[in-house]
Design a protein around this motif. Sequence first.
Motif, mmCIF file in Angstrom:
data_model
loop_
_atom_site.group_PDB
_atom_site.id
_atom_site.type_symbol
_atom_site.label_atom_id
_atom_site.label_comp_id
_atom_site.label_asym_id
_atom_site.label_seq_id
_atom_site.Cartn_x
_atom_site.Cartn_y
_atom_site.Cartn_z
ATOM 1 N N LEU A 227 0.850 -1.181 0.000
ATOM 2 C CA LEU A 227 0.000 0.000 0.000
ATOM 3 C C LEU A 227 0.891 1.239 0.000
ATOM 4 O O LEU A 227 1.829 1.337 0.794
ATOM 5 C CB LEU A 227 -0.921 0.003 1.228
ATOM 6 C CG LEU A 227 -1.721 -1.282 1.473
ATOM 7 C CD1 LEU A 227 -2.572 -1.152 2.736
ATOM 8 C CD2 LEU A 227 -2.606 -1.603 0.276
ATOM 9 N N LEU A 228 0.588 2.188 -0.882
ATOM 10 C CA LEU A 228 1.454 3.353 -1.096
ATOM 11 C C LEU A 228 0.839 4.614 -0.495
ATOM 12 O O LEU A 228 -0.368 4.848 -0.616
ATOM 13 C CB LEU A 228 1.690 3.559 -2.590
ATOM 14 C CG LEU A 228 2.263 2.347 -3.348
ATOM 15 C CD1 LEU A 228 2.424 2.683 -4.834
ATOM 16 C CD2 LEU A 228 3.586 1.896 -2.741
ATOM 17 N N THR A 260 5.077 -7.628 -4.459
ATOM 18 C CA THR A 260 3.964 -8.341 -3.825
ATOM 19 C C THR A 260 2.904 -8.706 -4.862
ATOM 20 O O THR A 260 2.916 -8.216 -5.995
ATOM 21 C CB THR A 260 3.339 -7.488 -2.723
ATOM 22 O OG1 THR A 260 2.975 -6.211 -3.267
ATOM 23 C CG2 THR A 260 4.319 -7.275 -1.580
ATOM 24 N N VAL A 261 1.964 -9.519 -4.450
ATOM 25 C CA VAL A 261 0.899 -9.967 -5.347
ATOM 26 C C VAL A 261 0.064 -8.789 -5.829
ATOM 27 O O VAL A 261 -0.349 -8.735 -6.995
ATOM 28 C CB VAL A 261 0.018 -11.006 -4.627
ATOM 29 C CG1 VAL A 261 -1.268 -11.266 -5.409
ATOM 30 C CG2 VAL A 261 0.782 -12.304 -4.443
ATOM 31 N N LEU A 434 -8.253 -3.095 2.816
ATOM 32 C CA LEU A 434 -6.988 -2.444 2.510
ATOM 33 C C LEU A 434 -7.257 -0.970 2.288
ATOM 34 O O LEU A 434 -8.139 -0.606 1.505
ATOM 35 C CB LEU A 434 -6.355 -3.041 1.245
ATOM 36 C CG LEU A 434 -6.184 -4.561 1.207
ATOM 37 C CD1 LEU A 434 -5.574 -4.976 -0.129
ATOM 38 C CD2 LEU A 434 -5.324 -5.033 2.363
ATOM 39 N N ARG A 435 -6.507 -0.114 2.975
ATOM 40 C CA ARG A 435 -6.672 1.331 2.829
ATOM 41 C C ARG A 435 -5.366 1.937 2.326
ATOM 42 O O ARG A 435 -4.347 1.899 3.020
ATOM 43 C CB ARG A 435 -7.035 1.974 4.175
ATOM 44 C CG ARG A 435 -8.439 1.678 4.649
ATOM 45 C CD ARG A 435 -8.709 2.330 6.010
ATOM 46 N NE ARG A 435 -8.281 3.720 6.046
ATOM 47 C CZ ARG A 435 -9.007 4.747 5.613
ATOM 48 N NH1 ARG A 435 -10.208 4.537 5.103
ATOM 49 N NH2 ARG A 435 -8.547 5.966 5.684
ATOM 50 N N GLY A 461 5.510 6.722 2.771
ATOM 51 C CA GLY A 461 5.897 5.367 3.149
ATOM 52 C C GLY A 461 5.251 4.306 2.287
ATOM 53 O O GLY A 461 4.327 4.566 1.503
ATOM 54 N N VAL A 462 5.758 3.091 2.457
ATOM 55 C CA VAL A 462 5.269 1.910 1.756
ATOM 56 C C VAL A 462 4.934 0.863 2.815
ATOM 57 O O VAL A 462 5.769 0.534 3.651
ATOM 58 C CB VAL A 462 6.326 1.368 0.786
ATOM 59 C CG1 VAL A 462 5.851 0.068 0.143
ATOM 60 C CG2 VAL A 462 6.654 2.410 -0.284
ATOM 61 N N LEU A 463 3.709 0.364 2.786
ATOM 62 C CA LEU A 463 3.248 -0.623 3.754
ATOM 63 C C LEU A 463 3.124 -1.972 3.058
ATOM 64 O O LEU A 463 2.360 -2.119 2.107
ATOM 65 C CB LEU A 463 1.905 -0.203 4.339
ATOM 66 C CG LEU A 463 1.272 -1.126 5.386
ATOM 67 C CD1 LEU A 463 2.190 -1.285 6.579
ATOM 68 C CD2 LEU A 463 -0.077 -0.606 5.815
ATOM 69 N N VAL A 464 3.891 -2.949 3.533
ATOM 70 C CA VAL A 464 3.862 -4.309 2.980
ATOM 71 C C VAL A 464 3.272 -5.233 4.039
ATOM 72 O O VAL A 464 3.685 -5.190 5.204
ATOM 73 C CB VAL A 464 5.268 -4.781 2.580
ATOM 74 C CG1 VAL A 464 5.219 -6.209 2.050
ATOM 75 C CG2 VAL A 464 5.864 -3.840 1.528
ATOM 76 N N ALA A 465 2.315 -6.062 3.635
ATOM 77 C CA ALA A 465 1.635 -6.919 4.604
ATOM 78 C C ALA A 465 1.080 -8.146 3.897
ATOM 79 O O ALA A 465 1.054 -8.234 2.671
ATOM 80 C CB ALA A 465 0.508 -6.149 5.293
#
Length: 505
Positions: A227-228, A260-261, A434-435, A461-465
């Motif tokens: 998520l960007l 990521t996918v 996902l937001r 930031g970049v959120l990877v999960a």
Amino acid sequence: MLRAASIPGLALVAGSMHAWAIALPVGGQPVWWLQLVALALLVVLLDRCRSALHAAGLAWLFACGSIGGAVWWLYISLHAYGGLSSVVAGLSVLSLSAFLATYYGLAGAVFWRLRPRGPAMRAGLFAAVWMAADLLRATVLTGFPWGVGGYAHIDGPFSALAPWVGVYGIGAAAALVAAMLAAMLARRPGNRMAWQPLALLVLILVAAWSSPEGQDRERAPVVSVTLLQANIAQDRKFESATGVRDALQWYAAQLLTASTVLTVAPETAIPLLPDQLPAGYMEKLRSRFATGQQAALIGMPLFGGLQGYTNSVVGLRPGADAYRYNKHHLVPFGEFVPPFFRWFTRMMHIPLGDFESGSVGQPSFEWQGNRFAPNICYEDLFGEELSARFRNEAQAPTVLVNVSNIAWFGNTVAIDQHLHISRMRAIEFARPVLRATNTGATAVIDRFGRVTHLLPRHTRGVLVAQVQGGERITAYAWWLSRFGLWPFWVLIAVVITAMSRATRD
């Protein structure tokens, strides 16, 4: 003993408490018990009224304090970014609050006129009229139910009701309990009877709330997501030499290197129409996702029909036609101009102010065993519209995706309120959310409404999960997708009719 002169002020204070219960001004947490206290105080005040008109006025003042305290940040978008003077912007927010408060004023008058003697029956009537006001606020003139009372209970025992009756049902249950508490505080004859239904309701809620994990065994595959959050200031976002250039460069760099996918970029991450983009820009992105195991959802404006344009999400993936989601529930004055109000929008300096609306229930973005259902900005406020995607259970979303840009409202409690709205949708539909946002809150929410990953607001930031989709269709998703909000209206009509007959008898 309350003095008559102090009662209007007390109603305003109670309304402000109601707004703070949705999300505290500092910290942004919801406080479910404070919402009950605020409503109970209102009921106590309504019981002291001399006439239906007096009750309407007090309920209207309460709602003005509640709504104004919840959406005051609209002033920032109108003044700082919309170009309105401070006076006009302030009056606009006050006018909106006063208009929406009229529904609650009507509810107060009906409650006072029909109130029966028994505390349980009085509580049932108050719950019915208060839910009616919430529903009118949610539907009339495109609707704006931001800050309705049910959202205060996202972390409390009432949240157990969400998969069954949603946020409006939670609001009615809270109003029922608040009215019972008010009856006890008033020490009227027969108050002891209020303890029995109150105790039963509390026991049911606590039992259901205590074990959410056992309620959901049907799950979709686990996927990795990125998520960007570019954190581009709103006053620069549409400036070609600063915000536009920055957005095009940063989002392209992240999308081209994501592993990521699924990668999700927020609302209008790409802030230009396709024919305004640098040569080869979209072609490079399409080529990146034409092969391999990755896909992307990207917010950007697109051309619509009849020479208009849409606020959209573009989906890129290998081996499939391009995906497109067009925002359905547009923001009045920001994304479309209501009839007879073009003079108002000409006063503002907001770009892209007249979009075309997409349809309700658009298809999901299917990828790697999941069906990702986008919605844009405050569309996730309208669960009854999102529910249309659950009517066909075989095609129901497994993951909800919200892309937003609420930099319009600064670093305010609006960010927290919107996060709580998404959390409520997660519980109602038993789906992770996902937001991806410009300035926050960029987050991953599991299907029980818990925030599992969160980027700091107003940072780049970049959120990877990892996220696991859901397959179970909740009772709320089932009946809401088929009947909309009408079952609530039928229940309200039955209660009010029964109370009016009881009052005559």
